[in-house]
Design an enzyme around this catalytic site. Structure first.
Site, PDB file in Angstrom:
ATOM      1  N   ARG A  19      32.534  38.269  49.287  1.00  0.00           N
ATOM      2  CA  ARG A  19      33.806  38.800  48.773  1.00  0.00           C
ATOM      3  C   ARG A  19      34.837  38.828  49.923  1.00  0.00           C
ATOM      4  NH1 ARG A  19      37.721  42.248  49.718  1.00  0.00           N
ATOM      5  NH2 ARG A  19      36.272  43.932  50.195  1.00  0.00           N
ATOM      6  N   HIS A 211      34.229  50.931  56.407  1.00  0.00           N
ATOM      7  CA  HIS A 211      34.433  49.475  56.306  1.00  0.00           C
ATOM      8  C   HIS A 211      35.370  49.075  57.445  1.00  0.00           C
ATOM      9  CE1 HIS A 211      35.378  45.807  53.675  1.00  0.00           C
ATOM     10  NE2 HIS A 211      36.404  45.795  54.524  1.00  0.00           N
ATOM     11  N   HIS A 213      36.949  46.258  60.320  1.00  0.00           N
ATOM     12  CA  HIS A 213      37.204  44.886  60.766  1.00  0.00           C
ATOM     13  C   HIS A 213      37.275  44.903  62.291  1.00  0.00           C
ATOM     14  CE1 HIS A 213      38.046  42.694  56.948  1.00  0.00           C
ATOM     15  NE2 HIS A 213      38.029  43.932  56.520  1.00  0.00           N
ATOM     16  N   CYS A 244      41.726  40.384  54.623  1.00  0.00           N
ATOM     17  CA  CYS A 244      42.545  40.454  53.407  1.00  0.00           C
ATOM     18  C   CYS A 244      43.738  39.525  53.564  1.00  0.00           C
ATOM     19  CB  CYS A 244      43.026  41.893  53.206  1.00  0.00           C
ATOM     20  SG  CYS A 244      44.200  42.051  51.849  1.00  0.00           S
ATOM     21  N   ASN A 253      35.421  41.025  59.358  1.00  0.00           N
ATOM     22  CA  ASN A 253      34.713  42.312  59.305  1.00  0.00           C
ATOM     23  C   ASN A 253      33.771  42.430  60.501  1.00  0.00           C
ATOM     24  OD1 ASN A 253      35.314  41.524  56.389  1.00  0.00           O
ATOM     25  ND2 ASN A 253      34.562  43.602  56.111  1.00  0.00           N
TER      26      ASN A 253
HETATM   27  N1  COA Z   1      41.615  39.264  36.722  1.00  0.00           N
HETATM   28  C1  COA Z   1      42.129  38.072  36.332  1.00  0.00           C
HETATM   29  N2  COA Z   1      43.402  37.876  36.029  1.00  0.00           N
HETATM   30  C2  COA Z   1      44.221  38.954  36.127  1.00  0.00           C
HETATM   31  C3  COA Z   1      43.754  40.209  36.514  1.00  0.00           C
HETATM   32  C4  COA Z   1      42.408  40.338  36.840  1.00  0.00           C
HETATM   33  N3  COA Z   1      41.884  41.491  37.238  1.00  0.00           N
HETATM   34  N4  COA Z   1      44.791  41.064  36.513  1.00  0.00           N
HETATM   35  C5  COA Z   1      45.867  40.367  36.124  1.00  0.00           C
HETATM   36  N5  COA Z   1      45.516  39.096  35.893  1.00  0.00           N
HETATM   37  C6  COA Z   1      46.373  37.982  35.470  1.00  0.00           C
HETATM   38  C7  COA Z   1      47.192  38.321  34.265  1.00  0.00           C
HETATM   39  O1  COA Z   1      46.463  38.045  33.100  1.00  0.00           O
HETATM   40  C8  COA Z   1      48.375  37.409  34.453  1.00  0.00           C
HETATM   41  O2  COA Z   1      48.015  36.093  34.098  1.00  0.00           O
HETATM   42  P1  COA Z   1      49.057  35.085  33.412  1.00  0.00           P
HETATM   43  O3  COA Z   1      50.156  34.901  34.409  1.00  0.00           O
HETATM   44  O4  COA Z   1      48.235  33.857  33.198  1.00  0.00           O
HETATM   45  O5  COA Z   1      49.483  35.781  32.179  1.00  0.00           O
HETATM   46  C9  COA Z   1      48.591  37.410  35.952  1.00  0.00           C
HETATM   47  O6  COA Z   1      47.317  37.740  36.509  1.00  0.00           O
HETATM   48  C10 COA Z   1      49.627  38.404  36.400  1.00  0.00           C
HETATM   49  O7  COA Z   1      49.304  39.675  35.852  1.00  0.00           O
HETATM   50  P2  COA Z   1      50.008  41.018  36.311  1.00  0.00           P
HETATM   51  O8  COA Z   1      49.384  42.162  35.608  1.00  0.00           O
HETATM   52  O9  COA Z   1      51.501  40.858  36.208  1.00  0.00           O
HETATM   53  O10 COA Z   1      49.540  41.106  37.812  1.00  0.00           O
HETATM   54  P3  COA Z   1      50.393  41.078  39.135  1.00  0.00           P
HETATM   55  O11 COA Z   1      50.966  39.735  39.364  1.00  0.00           O
HETATM   56  O12 COA Z   1      51.281  42.265  39.151  1.00  0.00           O
HETATM   57  O13 COA Z   1      49.200  41.283  40.198  1.00  0.00           O
HETATM   58  C11 COA Z   1      46.969  42.107  40.590  1.00  0.00           C
HETATM   59  C12 COA Z   1      48.384  42.443  40.187  1.00  0.00           C
HETATM   60  C13 COA Z   1      46.296  43.421  40.932  1.00  0.00           C
HETATM   61  C14 COA Z   1      46.274  41.443  39.430  1.00  0.00           C
HETATM   62  C15 COA Z   1      46.948  41.127  41.784  1.00  0.00           C
HETATM   63  O14 COA Z   1      47.855  41.548  42.734  1.00  0.00           O
HETATM   64  C16 COA Z   1      45.567  41.002  42.389  1.00  0.00           C
HETATM   65  O15 COA Z   1      44.659  40.456  41.782  1.00  0.00           O
HETATM   66  N6  COA Z   1      45.414  41.486  43.618  1.00  0.00           N
HETATM   67  C17 COA Z   1      44.112  41.481  44.284  1.00  0.00           C
HETATM   68  C18 COA Z   1      44.292  41.110  45.708  1.00  0.00           C
HETATM   69  C19 COA Z   1      42.987  41.118  46.438  1.00  0.00           C
HETATM   70  O16 COA Z   1      41.925  40.899  45.893  1.00  0.00           O
HETATM   71  N7  COA Z   1      43.078  41.373  47.748  1.00  0.00           N
HETATM   72  C20 COA Z   1      41.950  41.371  48.616  1.00  0.00           C
HETATM   73  C21 COA Z   1      40.992  42.448  48.395  1.00  0.00           C
HETATM   74  S1  COA Z   1      41.463  43.994  49.059  1.00  0.00           S
HETATM   75 ZN    ZN Z   2      37.871  44.320  54.400  1.00  0.00          ZN
END
Ligand code: COA
Ligand code: ZN
Length: 322
Positions: A19, A211, A213, A244, A253
């Site tokens: 991850r 956790h 890094h 990240c 990490n």
């Molecule tokens: N899994 C898959 N797709 C997701 C989702 C999820 N958990 N959450 C939202 N989406 C999709 C939506 O369906 C949408 O898809 P579309 O454009 O095809 O309709 C798109 O993502 C945007 O959705 P929205 O709710 O507007 O999300 P956002 O653009 O505001 O982003 C997060 C919010 C949280 C989904 C996004 O920022 C994210 O996934 N961040 C994680 C970052 C990460 O993992 N960082 C490292 C670990 S700490």
């Molecule tokens: Zn981390």
């Protein structure tokens, strides 16, 4: 669970390479390679494996195969399988795979939360609280990962009171565990010891994970400081991969095998098969395409001694004759 005198020397290592380690690589690790690695790590004595994350594929393309990976792995009894989830949609996707734990993520710093999750901290808190409520019926354990607890790469200082405030609110929701994450290696040992002691006192029934890094070389010193304050659970990543992509300057990490080696030498029981981890770590570059920052895969353990050079006998003789 807080340590008792019988378990005080047990430290639980939680693997995050597939991850945290893979999320910001510059190449997509094929699904089959991820599954094979997780299956191998499942036999290495680790307490928990964070398999993948159910996040937006636009945000983290490297982990877009979360469904296939969760369906493909062979789970072993005694190992917990956790997945990272940022929002309700992620929880809905993850739960059908019956993970042992949902690791719900938000940041202690407002700026990093906006950058990483595109929500304010309060919006994140509301979504995560809702997940805690609806996950109750599925009997999945809930862990909360609080990113940037020890410093934010954009804001700088993160107030201890913010961190402790979120810990108290999640404690009141009854979550099983909370992770305090040092997302970009800004923590120092004195700070770790102080904040960990305060967190453990504030939520003594909560299982805390630290956790770290190793971005500034303080990772293992921070583990020692955390242990001194009473922490018994640590995330670590094979080969020291990690970071990240939404935290500027992030890097790997703490390295699982380096951490296990150090703790073992200090008399702690981690339960891991160190040789197995080193072998797996040495093969990592074949699937990631790049060198790993961990030390042990290069240096070997302190028990891997070097043969004396052939000319030493002569030097020994001459020295004895003097
Ligand atoms: N899994 C898959 N797709 C997701 C989702 C999820 N958990 N959450 C939202 N989406 C999709 C939506 O369906 C949408 O898809 P579309 O454009 O095809 O309709 C798109 O993502 C945007 O959705 P929205 O709710 O507007 O999300 P956002 O653009 O505001 O982003 C997060 C919010 C949280 C989904 C996004 O920022 C994210 O996934 N961040 C994680 C970052 C990460 O993992 N960082 C490292 C670990 S700490
Ligand atoms: Zn981390």
């Amino acid at each position: 669970m807080p340590p008792t005198s019988a378990t005080a020397k047990r430290i639980y290592l939680q693997e995050v390479v597939t991850r945290d380690g893979f999320q910001s690589l510059d190449r997509f690790v094929p699904t089959e390679a991820k599954i094979l690695l997780i299956n191998e790590l499942s036999l290495a004595g680790l307490a928990k494996i964070e398999v993948t994350s159910f996040v937006s594929a636009q945000a983290i393309p490297n982990l877009r195969d979360a469904d296939e990976v969760m369906s493909g792995i062979m789970r072993q009894a005694g190992v917990e399988y956790s997945v990272l989830v940022p929002n309700l949609r992620g929880a809905e996707r993850a739960l059908p795979h019956r993970p042992d734990e949902l690791n719900l993520v938000m940041s202690a710093s407002e700026t990093h939360n906006l950058m990483n999750l595109r929500m304010t901290r309060e919006q994140s808190f509301r979504q995560l609280s809702e997940i805690v409520r609806f996950a109750d019926s599925s009997r999945v354990a809930i862990n909360i990962s609080l990113s940037t607890c020890f410093g934010c790469p954009v804001e700088g200082r993160v107030e201890e009171e913010w961190v402790l405030g979120f810990i108290a609110r999640f404690r009141d929701l009854g979550v099983r565990g909370i992770t305090m994450a040092d997302t970009t290696g800004m923590a120092n040992p004195a700070q770790v010891e102080q904040l960990t002691a305060r967190a453990l006192a504030l939520a003594p029934e909560t299982g805390f994970t630290l956790h770290f890094h190793n971005t500034r070389g303080m990772g293992l010193a921070n583990v020692c400081a955390g242990v001194r304050a009473g922490a018994v659970r640590f995330d670590a990543s094979l080969g020291g991969l990690g970071g990240c992509p939404y935290a500027p300057g992030a890097s790997g990490n703490i390295c699982t095998e380096d951490t296990a080696h150090m703790l073992g030498l200090m008399g702690y029981e981690t339960g891991v098969n160190l040789r197995g981890l080193i072998d797996a770590s040495r093969r990592l570059p074949e699937i990631t395409g790049s060198a790993t920052p961990g030390q042990l895969a290069k240096a070997g353990t302190i028990f891997d001694l070097h043969p004396a050079p052939a000319w030493l006998a002569e030097v020994r003789e001459r020295a004895a004759a003097r």
